[in-house]
Write an enzyme that holds these catalytic residues in place. Structure first.
Site, PDB file in Angstrom:
ATOM      1  N   ASN A   8      55.799  68.639  34.905  1.00  0.00           N
ATOM      2  CA  ASN A   8      55.228  67.292  34.802  1.00  0.00           C
ATOM      3  C   ASN A   8      54.025  67.379  33.863  1.00  0.00           C
ATOM      4  O   ASN A   8      52.974  67.875  34.239  1.00  0.00           O
ATOM      5  CB  ASN A   8      54.799  66.839  36.216  1.00  0.00           C
ATOM      6  CG  ASN A   8      54.059  65.522  36.212  1.00  0.00           C
ATOM      7  OD1 ASN A   8      54.045  64.811  35.204  1.00  0.00           O
ATOM      8  ND2 ASN A   8      53.435  65.191  37.338  1.00  0.00           N
ATOM      9  N   TRP A   9      54.228  66.895  32.647  1.00  0.00           N
ATOM     10  CA  TRP A   9      53.162  67.025  31.639  1.00  0.00           C
ATOM     11  C   TRP A   9      52.034  66.018  31.853  1.00  0.00           C
ATOM     12  O   TRP A   9      51.019  66.072  31.185  1.00  0.00           O
ATOM     13  CB  TRP A   9      53.739  66.832  30.234  1.00  0.00           C
ATOM     14  CG  TRP A   9      54.729  67.876  29.818  1.00  0.00           C
ATOM     15  CD1 TRP A   9      55.263  68.886  30.583  1.00  0.00           C
ATOM     16  CD2 TRP A   9      55.331  68.020  28.529  1.00  0.00           C
ATOM     17  NE1 TRP A   9      56.148  69.632  29.845  1.00  0.00           N
ATOM     18  CE2 TRP A   9      56.203  69.129  28.572  1.00  0.00           C
ATOM     19  CE3 TRP A   9      55.210  67.320  27.312  1.00  0.00           C
ATOM     20  CZ2 TRP A   9      56.961  69.547  27.473  1.00  0.00           C
ATOM     21  CZ3 TRP A   9      55.957  67.730  26.219  1.00  0.00           C
ATOM     22  CH2 TRP A   9      56.818  68.835  26.306  1.00  0.00           C
ATOM     23  N   HIS A  93      54.400  59.491  42.245  1.00  0.00           N
ATOM     24  CA  HIS A  93      53.410  60.570  42.162  1.00  0.00           C
ATOM     25  C   HIS A  93      52.082  60.064  42.733  1.00  0.00           C
ATOM     26  O   HIS A  93      51.724  58.895  42.544  1.00  0.00           O
ATOM     27  CB  HIS A  93      53.243  61.017  40.708  1.00  0.00           C
ATOM     28  CG  HIS A  93      52.451  62.278  40.595  1.00  0.00           C
ATOM     29  ND1 HIS A  93      51.090  62.293  40.725  1.00  0.00           N
ATOM     30  CD2 HIS A  93      52.836  63.554  40.422  1.00  0.00           C
ATOM     31  CE1 HIS A  93      50.670  63.550  40.622  1.00  0.00           C
ATOM     32  NE2 HIS A  93      51.712  64.338  40.438  1.00  0.00           N
ATOM     33  N   GLU A 165      53.829  67.121  47.647  1.00  0.00           N
ATOM     34  CA  GLU A 165      52.659  67.459  46.853  1.00  0.00           C
ATOM     35  C   GLU A 165      51.403  67.037  47.607  1.00  0.00           C
ATOM     36  O   GLU A 165      50.972  65.873  47.500  1.00  0.00           O
ATOM     37  CB  GLU A 165      52.706  66.733  45.507  1.00  0.00           C
ATOM     38  CG  GLU A 165      53.870  67.148  44.640  1.00  0.00           C
ATOM     39  CD  GLU A 165      53.559  66.980  43.159  1.00  0.00           C
ATOM     40  OE1 GLU A 165      53.709  67.940  42.420  1.00  0.00           O
ATOM     41  OE2 GLU A 165      53.135  65.879  42.760  1.00  0.00           O
ATOM     42  N   GLY A 231      52.502  70.990  37.321  1.00  0.00           N
ATOM     43  CA  GLY A 231      51.718  70.149  36.418  1.00  0.00           C
ATOM     44  C   GLY A 231      51.048  70.983  35.344  1.00  0.00           C
ATOM     45  O   GLY A 231      51.668  71.342  34.335  1.00  0.00           O
TER      46      GLY A 231
HETATM   47  P1  PGA Z   1      49.460  70.664  39.244  1.00  0.00           P
HETATM   48  O1  PGA Z   1      50.235  69.262  39.307  1.00  0.00           O
HETATM   49  O2  PGA Z   1      50.513  71.738  39.165  1.00  0.00           O
HETATM   50  O3  PGA Z   1      48.630  70.554  37.995  1.00  0.00           O
HETATM   51  O4  PGA Z   1      48.651  70.775  40.468  1.00  0.00           O
HETATM   52  C1  PGA Z   1      51.387  69.081  40.068  1.00  0.00           C
HETATM   53  C2  PGA Z   1      51.719  67.624  40.076  1.00  0.00           C
HETATM   54  O5  PGA Z   1      50.794  66.814  40.270  1.00  0.00           O
HETATM   55  O6  PGA Z   1      52.881  67.221  39.891  1.00  0.00           O
END
Ligand code: PGA
Length: 251
Positions: A8-9, A93, A165, A231
């Site tokens: 997820n960019w 999200h 998450e 992310g």
């Molecule tokens: P992160 O993000 O790996 O930067 O914690 C994950 C996400 O929010 O999808």
């Protein structure tokens, strides 16, 4: 089951930067056979990324979409516009829930719209720090899950991916202990009623929150965790490829 790793960019990478990252990933990941790899660039980069990835096994995802297919919805992107270009769409999200006011109801409608357009929704759920510290994490997460389940048929269930998450674990915070993630993912699986029994075994539940190439094994080792939503670490081709190579060794 083979793992799925999704990058997820978020709101990062211009079109030229996205092209460079996709080209590098194509080179790094040419030998990957078992792991499903999905990259989710911003909307502006999707068209070029789709062209670049056409002959590869790397799949493309969007980070959001609207629930209507067309019309007077200034600034929105419809699932119909993504269809044919993307195979996956991230929905709900926590950053969209928090900063853009997305509700469980919106996310349920978006999930249906994505399925109707033959793409796979990746539905994110998660608890806040106060919910976690107050002992309400399970209740918060399960109510988000139930809002989506209420609109899905057993057939839809076979296609939907969930991602746990914890909001307090998304970078730059510290990751969630893999045992805690496993426990919550267990609750999520249990919350899926018997109605979906046939599809239960196949339901994919991912973990996301500050995963990098150092700690990814701790999550990938757990059979309950179907894969990772990554992310920050997905913005660096070496980091992201290294996570995928580690997933490739798992079953
Ligand atoms: P992160 O993000 O790996 O930067 O914690 C994950 C996400 O929010 O999808």
């Amino acid at each position: 089951m083979n793992k799925i790793i999704i990058g997820n960019w978020k709101m990062n990478k211009t079109v030229p930067e996205s092209t460079v990252l996709v080209e590098k990933l194509k080179k790094d990941l040419s030998g990957i056979k078992k792991t499903t790899v999905v990259v989710c660039p911003p909307f502006t980069s999707l068209y070029l990324a789709a062209k670049e990835l056409k002959e590869t096994d790397i799949k493309l995802g969007a980070q959001n979409c609207y629930f209507e297919e067309k019309g007077a919805f200034t600034g929105e992107v419809s699932p119909l516009m993504l269809k044919g270009m993307c195979q996956y769409v991230i929905l709900g999200h926590s950053e969209r829930r928090i900063h853009l006011g997305e509700t469980d109801k919106d996310i349920a409608k978006k999930t249906i719209a994505v399925l109707r357009n033959d793409m796979i929704p990746i539905v994110c759920v998660g608890d806040t720090l106060p919910e976690n510290q107050g002992g309400f994490a399970k209740r918060a997460v399960i109510s988000q899950i139930e809002a989506v389940l209420s609109v899905l048929t057993a057939d839809d269930m076979k296609k939907v991916i969930f991602a746990y998450e914890p909001i307090w674990a998304i970078s730059p915070n510290k990751p969630c202990d893999p045992r805690k993630a496993k426990q919550m993912i267990g609750y999520i699986r249990k919350a899926i009623p018997d109605f979906y029994l046939e599809s239960l075994k196949g339901v994919m539940v991912l973990y996301g929150g500050s995963v990098d190439s150092y700690d990814c094994q701790d999550y990938l080792n757990l059979p309950e965790i179907s894969g990772l939503l990554v992310g920050a670490a997905s913005l660096d081709h070496q980091e992201f490829s290294s996570i995928i190579k580690k997933a490739e060794g798992k079953r």
